[in-house]
Motif scaffolding. Sequence first.
Motif, PDB file in Angstrom:
ATOM      1  N   ILE A 147       0.881  -1.166   0.000  1.00 28.51           N
ATOM      2  CA  ILE A 147       0.000   0.000   0.000  1.00 28.51           C
ATOM      3  C   ILE A 147       0.916   1.212   0.000  1.00 28.51           C
ATOM      4  CG2 ILE A 147      -1.772   1.277   1.252  1.00 28.51           C
ATOM      5  CD1 ILE A 147      -2.585  -1.425   2.532  1.00 28.51           C
ATOM      6  N   TRP A 148       0.907   1.942  -1.100  1.00 26.10           N
ATOM      7  CA  TRP A 148       1.796   3.091  -1.262  1.00 26.10           C
ATOM      8  C   TRP A 148       0.912   4.328  -1.303  1.00 26.10           C
ATOM      9  CZ3 TRP A 148       7.168   2.936  -1.884  1.00 26.10           C
ATOM     10  CH2 TRP A 148       7.773   4.146  -2.207  1.00 26.10           C
ATOM     11  N   LEU A 149       0.889   5.064  -0.212  1.00 30.68           N
ATOM     12  CA  LEU A 149       0.090   6.277  -0.127  1.00 30.68           C
ATOM     13  C   LEU A 149       0.979   7.449  -0.504  1.00 30.68           C
ATOM     14  CD1 LEU A 149      -2.741   7.199   0.717  1.00 30.68           C
ATOM     15  CD2 LEU A 149      -1.871   7.448   3.031  1.00 30.68           C
ATOM     16  N   HIS A 150       0.637   8.151  -1.563  1.00 30.00           N
ATOM     17  CA  HIS A 150       1.496   9.231  -2.028  1.00 30.00           C
ATOM     18  C   HIS A 150       0.644  10.438  -2.425  1.00 30.00           C
ATOM     19  CE1 HIS A 150       0.527   8.762  -6.325  1.00 30.00           C
ATOM     20  NE2 HIS A 150       0.349   7.489  -5.989  1.00 30.00           N
ATOM     21  N   GLY A 151       1.280  11.561  -2.496  1.00 33.37           N
ATOM     22  CA  GLY A 151       0.607  12.788  -2.909  1.00 33.37           C
ATOM     23  C   GLY A 151       1.447  13.988  -2.538  1.00 33.37           C
ATOM     24  N   LYS A 192      -1.998  12.787   3.648  1.00 33.51           N
ATOM     25  CA  LYS A 192      -1.427  11.439   3.835  1.00 33.51           C
ATOM     26  C   LYS A 192      -1.254  11.120   5.320  1.00 33.51           C
ATOM     27  CE  LYS A 192       2.112  12.655   1.456  1.00 33.51           C
ATOM     28  NZ  LYS A 192       1.763  14.019   1.053  1.00 33.51           N
ATOM     29  N   SER A 193      -0.728  12.058   6.059  1.00 35.90           N
ATOM     30  CA  SER A 193      -0.536  11.830   7.500  1.00 35.90           C
ATOM     31  C   SER A 193      -1.871  11.714   8.221  1.00 35.90           C
ATOM     32  CB  SER A 193       0.290  12.968   8.116  1.00 35.90           C
ATOM     33  OG  SER A 193       1.591  12.959   7.591  1.00 35.90           O
ATOM     34  N   ALA A 194      -2.853  12.494   7.810  1.00 38.68           N
ATOM     35  CA  ALA A 194      -4.178  12.410   8.425  1.00 38.68           C
ATOM     36  C   ALA A 194      -4.788  11.026   8.206  1.00 38.68           C
ATOM     37  CB  ALA A 194      -5.092  13.495   7.857  1.00 38.68           C
ATOM     38  N   VAL A 195      -4.622  10.504   6.992  1.00 41.95           N
ATOM     39  CA  VAL A 195      -5.121   9.157   6.693  1.00 41.95           C
ATOM     40  C   VAL A 195      -4.437   8.143   7.604  1.00 41.95           C
ATOM     41  CG1 VAL A 195      -5.149   7.317   4.954  1.00 41.95           C
ATOM     42  CG2 VAL A 195      -5.806   9.646   4.320  1.00 41.95           C
ATOM     43  N   TRP A 196      -3.123   8.246   7.736  1.00 48.28           N
ATOM     44  CA  TRP A 196      -2.391   7.297   8.587  1.00 48.28           C
ATOM     45  C   TRP A 196      -2.860   7.390  10.031  1.00 48.28           C
ATOM     46  CZ3 TRP A 196      -0.451   2.910   9.018  1.00 48.28           C
ATOM     47  CH2 TRP A 196       0.282   2.551  10.141  1.00 48.28           C
ATOM     48  N   HIS A 197      -3.036   8.603  10.546  1.00 50.33           N
ATOM     49  CA  HIS A 197      -3.475   8.757  11.942  1.00 50.33           C
ATOM     50  C   HIS A 197      -4.877   8.172  12.134  1.00 50.33           C
ATOM     51  CE1 HIS A 197       0.027  10.851  13.354  1.00 50.33           C
ATOM     52  NE2 HIS A 197      -0.082  11.731  12.382  1.00 50.33           N
ATOM     53  N   SER A 198      -5.727   8.308  11.143  1.00 48.99           N
ATOM     54  CA  SER A 198      -7.054   7.691  11.231  1.00 48.99           C
ATOM     55  C   SER A 198      -6.949   6.169  11.233  1.00 48.99           C
ATOM     56  CB  SER A 198      -7.940   8.145  10.065  1.00 48.99           C
ATOM     57  OG  SER A 198      -8.212   9.519  10.165  1.00 48.99           O
ATOM     58  N   THR A 254       5.955   0.363   8.094  1.00 52.85           N
ATOM     59  CA  THR A 254       5.550   1.639   7.511  1.00 52.85           C
ATOM     60  C   THR A 254       6.753   2.568   7.421  1.00 52.85           C
ATOM     61  OG1 THR A 254       5.016   2.610   9.657  1.00 52.85           O
ATOM     62  CG2 THR A 254       3.228   1.490   8.499  1.00 52.85           C
ATOM     63  N   PHE A 255       6.689   3.489   6.495  1.00 51.32           N
ATOM     64  CA  PHE A 255       7.763   4.467   6.347  1.00 51.32           C
ATOM     65  C   PHE A 255       7.197   5.720   5.703  1.00 51.32           C
ATOM     66  CE2 PHE A 255      11.422   6.531   4.425  1.00 51.32           C
ATOM     67  CZ  PHE A 255      12.390   6.377   5.401  1.00 51.32           C
ATOM     68  N   PHE A 256       7.555   6.867   6.249  1.00 51.32           N
ATOM     69  CA  PHE A 256       7.170   8.142   5.666  1.00 51.32           C
ATOM     70  C   PHE A 256       8.428   8.855   5.206  1.00 51.32           C
ATOM     71  CE2 PHE A 256       3.310   7.376   7.996  1.00 51.32           C
ATOM     72  CZ  PHE A 256       2.329   8.061   7.300  1.00 51.32           C
ATOM     73  N   PHE A 257       8.459   9.227   3.940  1.00 44.97           N
ATOM     74  CA  PHE A 257       9.550  10.062   3.458  1.00 44.97           C
ATOM     75  C   PHE A 257       9.291  11.492   3.900  1.00 44.97           C
ATOM     76  CE2 PHE A 257       9.892   6.572   0.425  1.00 44.97           C
ATOM     77  CZ  PHE A 257      11.261   6.380   0.406  1.00 44.97           C
TER      78      PHE A 257
END
Length: 103
Positions: free
Chosen positions: A29-33, A39-45, A58-61
Motif C-alpha cells: 500500500i503506497w500512499l502518495h501525494g 497522507k498523514s491524516a489518513v495514517w493517523h485515522s 511503515t515508512f514516511f519520506f
Amino acid sequence: KCLEGTRVDLLQFIHGLLDNLKREKSQIIWLHGTAGVGKSAVWHSLEETNVEKRLAGTFFFSRKHTKRNTTSYLFATLTYQLASNFPSTKNDANEAILENLRF
C-alpha cells in the motif's frame, strides 16, 4: 486525523486491502501525494483502528529530515519492522543482512 466523514472511501479501500491480504501473496500500500493532501491524516485515522498490527512495516519520506528522504533508511526501517512484527522472519532477515554486508 481525518475529519469525520472525509476520506471514507479511501479508508474503506485500505481496510479492504488489509482484509484481503490472507488471500494474496503480497501487497504494498503506497500512499502518495503532494504536501498537504492528507497522507498523514489518513495514517493517523488508520492508527486508531490498530491497523499497524496488520502491516509488515511503515515508512514516511520527509524532505525536512535527512534520514527520512532517501531509500537507504527505507529498507533498514522496513526490515527492522518486519522482523519485529513477525518474529518468524527474524532469522531470514539476519541471514540476508549478513550475506550482503558488502552492499
